[in-house]
Design a protein around this motif. Structure first.
Motif, PDB file in Angstrom:
ATOM      1  N   ARG A  61       3.793   1.577   3.451  1.00 17.36           N
ATOM      2  CA  ARG A  61       4.104   2.920   3.960  1.00 17.36           C
ATOM      3  C   ARG A  61       5.209   3.551   3.122  1.00 17.36           C
ATOM      4  N   GLN A  69       5.196   9.757   4.537  1.00 16.01           N
ATOM      5  CA  GLN A  69       4.173  10.412   3.721  1.00 16.01           C
ATOM      6  C   GLN A  69       2.809   9.781   4.029  1.00 16.01           C
ATOM      7  N   LYS A  70       2.241  10.179   5.156  1.00 15.72           N
ATOM      8  CA  LYS A  70       0.982   9.588   5.611  1.00 15.72           C
ATOM      9  C   LYS A  70      -0.188   9.945   4.708  1.00 15.72           C
ATOM     10  N   GLU A  71      -0.040  11.019   3.948  1.00 17.34           N
ATOM     11  CA  GLU A  71      -1.139  11.409   3.062  1.00 17.34           C
ATOM     12  C   GLU A  71      -1.368  10.374   1.964  1.00 17.34           C
ATOM     13  N   ARG A  72      -0.351   9.562   1.657  1.00 16.02           N
ATOM     14  CA  ARG A  72      -0.523   8.524   0.633  1.00 16.02           C
ATOM     15  C   ARG A  72      -1.593   7.517   1.070  1.00 16.02           C
ATOM     16  N   GLN A  74      -4.037   8.193   3.251  1.00 15.70           N
ATOM     17  CA  GLN A  74      -5.308   8.898   3.321  1.00 15.70           C
ATOM     18  C   GLN A  74      -5.949   9.054   1.943  1.00 15.70           C
ATOM     19  N   LEU A  75      -5.104   9.280   0.930  1.00 12.02           N
ATOM     20  CA  LEU A  75      -5.605   9.468  -0.433  1.00 12.02           C
ATOM     21  C   LEU A  75      -5.779   8.145  -1.178  1.00 12.02           C
ATOM     22  N   GLU A  78      -1.144   4.782  -2.062  1.00 16.45           N
ATOM     23  CA  GLU A  78       0.034   4.012  -1.662  1.00 16.45           C
ATOM     24  C   GLU A  78       0.226   2.787  -2.561  1.00 16.45           C
TER      25      GLU A  78
END
Length: 211
Positions: A61, A69-72, A74-75, A78
């Motif tokens: 995370r 940065q939750k989009e990391r 999703q994309l 990470e």
């Protein structure tokens, strides 16, 4: 007076606010069984005690300040770290008050990311070996033979730069025509930090119920 001091320490510690370090670069500092010098244990002055403890975690995370940065995730961009540490410590009990400890950490780390490997596909790097060795001296403040219900122990140690802080592994898709190159791995999976440090410890216990 001594009972009051023990109770005061217990109250103070219960109100301490603990915060996370906020980074995966957490170095192993070893562990110590502080009760081995007390009469209740099998250890006696002049004896040796060998102890081991392990630590494992996975980090994936990302945060910027308090915002995740939750989009990391999703994309799929990470960075994923796996870290395992096995600490082997050897303690010498000099007498009922003093003891001396040497801790040797054995480390195995892995790191998976996109941006370090050309950003086209995810690559993996590893590091393994001995970390930063630590030596420390400990002393019980009160006579262990008389204080079975509680005691306080202080310790002062020295961390030595024995772990490799320039460990190298292959970065994928970074050379000409997408070849791999041997480069220094990220500091989060380095075996050491390259510096000498001092550690200060305070250990305490209190027996609440009779045995």
């Amino acid at each position: 007076m001594k009972k009051t001091l023990l109770l005061t320490c217990l109250v103070v510690f219960s109100y301490l606010q603990v915060k996370a370090q906020g980074c995966v670069a957490i170095r192993s500092t070893g562990g110590l069984c502080t009760m081995t010098a007390h009469p209740d244990s099998a250890a006696v002055p002049g004896s040796w005690v060998l102890a081991t403890n392990s630590r494992y975690f996975k980090s994936f995370r990302h945060f910027r300040g308090r915002e995740e940065q939750k989009e990391r995730l999703q994309l799929g961009t990470e960075v994923i770290n796996h870290q395992f540490a096995l600490d082997i410590s050897l303690t010498r009990h000099l007498n009922q008050y003093w003891s001396f400890m040497v801790d040797v950490p054995l480390l195995y780390n892995s790191r998976s990311s996109l941006y370090e490997h050309g950003r086209a596909e995810r690559g993996m790097m590893h590091s393994s070996g001995i970390g930063d060795v630590r030596v420390a001296a400990y002393r019980w403040l009160f006579n262990p033979a008389k204080h079975h219900k509680g005691n306080i122990q202080v310790g002062l140690g020295l961390k030595l730069p024995t772990g490799d802080y320039d460990y190298k592994d292959y970065w994928q898709n970074v050379g000409p025509n997408g070849t791999k190159e041997l480069r220094t791995v990220d500091q989060s999976i380095q075996l050491g930090d390259g510096g000498t440090g001092i550690s200060a410890e305070l250990n305490a216990f209190i027996r609440l119920l009779p045995v």
